[in-house]
Design an enzyme around this catalytic site. Structure first.
Site: not given
Ligand code: PAF
Length: 319
Positions: A223, A213, A205, A275
């Site tokens: 994204n 990000n 992850k 995020s």
């Molecule tokens: O941080 C985030 O926004 C999420 O973990 C991800 C998977 C990158 C999707 O926006």
């Protein structure tokens, strides 16, 4: 098999699960668990009378808002007695807030309680171990987790789910959760799995976050834009550096799997803002030091050069 409950069956139940952090993911997990048990949501300035409203994930422009009646409590005033029945606390705060969020509760945690840290990035589990040791709370168990579910906190008590995704959790320290506790988590949280090797799941992850990000924050884009060919070389370099560092840390990642994972998340969350993009847009602190910064700090430890990730840390820090 646990059954989703009716309001009647929970009315008199004492909470066995608490969610610490009333942010978007905290409220989403609280809502999901409320269908099977009576969790308690711990956040700043929350009071018993508060009710949460929830908009389910929908591809349509609008979806029906649900009211989630439940238990809420201010994290700074909750007492030992109110926490006495809680055996699992899911910590859903930003990675840089983890120890700060746990600190007010630590002396009131029931014996043998388990903390499950659910956040982006890596590193806070080590600070949590130090904090537990400082407070002589070696009895507290630790699980680590990561989720690709997405949610947006529209206001203090209103949350909208903006994406579905996998949640992984696994044992890190102390006693393991019981079958019943694990069944509750894997049934209440959609696409939730228990990993026998949580470090591998967290690194997988982490690579996704390292690629998506910072680039979306710097480019100020959704994204999905990262699927364009102009980003391919940079994404490739980010992944290569992460894999070198993970391998040096004893976690073997496959380049092909990681590339597939990153592009799959880009496609599945194409319409979302990451995020970190949202943190920058709202002028909040970002998780760059727990995401690319974790990779660069492990790289320094192993004397590995990570120029692309170093640059991303600098660029995001200066935004
Ligand atoms: O941080 C985030 O926004 C999420 O973990 C991800 C998977 C990158 C999707 O926006």
């Amino acid at each position: 098999m646990l059954q989703p409950h009716t309001t009647k069956t929970v009315a008199a139940t004492k909470p066995t699960v608490a969610i610490l952090g009333a942010g978007a993911i905290g409220m989403l997990v609280y809502k999901q668990l409320s269908e099977f048990t009576q969790p308690i949501l711990l956040g700043r300035d929350l009071i018993k009378e508060h009710a949460l409203t929830f908009e389910p994930f929908s591809k349509e422009a609008t979806s029906e808002t649900q009211i989630i009646e439940g238990m809420m409590c201010d994290v700074n005033t909750i007492t030992h007695t109110q926490l006495a029945s809680v055996s699992l606390i899911i910590v859903c705060v930003k990675s840089y807030q983890v120890t700060h969020a746990i600190r007010p509760l630590i002396d009131n945690l029931p014996q043998q309680c388990t903390l499950l840290l659910l956040h982006n990035g890596m590193g806070p589990h080590l600070d949590t171990l130090t904090l537990l040791a400082q407070h002589q709370r070696d009895d507290i168990n630790l699980y680590l987790g990561t989720t690709s579910q997405a949610a947006l906190k529209c206001n203090k008590l209103h949350v909208r789910q903006t994406g579905t995704g996998k949640t992984m959790l696994g044992h890190f320290k102390g006693k393991k959760l019981t079958e019943k506790q694990l069944a509750l988590l894997t049934q209440a949280i959609p696409d939730c799995h228990v990993s026998e090797d949580i470090r591998l799941a967290l690194w997988q992850k982490l690579v996704i976050n390292c690629a998506i990000n910072p680039l979306t924050a710097i480019e100020q884009c959704r994204n999905g834009q990262l699927a364009k060919p102009q980003y391919q070389a940079r994404i490739d370099n980010i992944i290569d550096e992460c894999i070198m560092v993970a391998n040096a840390d004893g976690v073997m990642l496959s380049k092909q799997v990681m590339v597939e994972n990153v592009y799959q998340v880009i496609a599945l969350t194409a319409n979302n803002y990451s995020s970190m993009h949202q943190d920058i847009a709202h002028q909040r602190q970002t998780e760059i030091h727990q995401i690319n910064g974790y990779v660069t700090s492990r790289a320094k430890y192993h004397h590995i050069a990570t120029p692309v990730n170093d640059q991303l840390v600098d660029d995001v820090s200066s935004l």
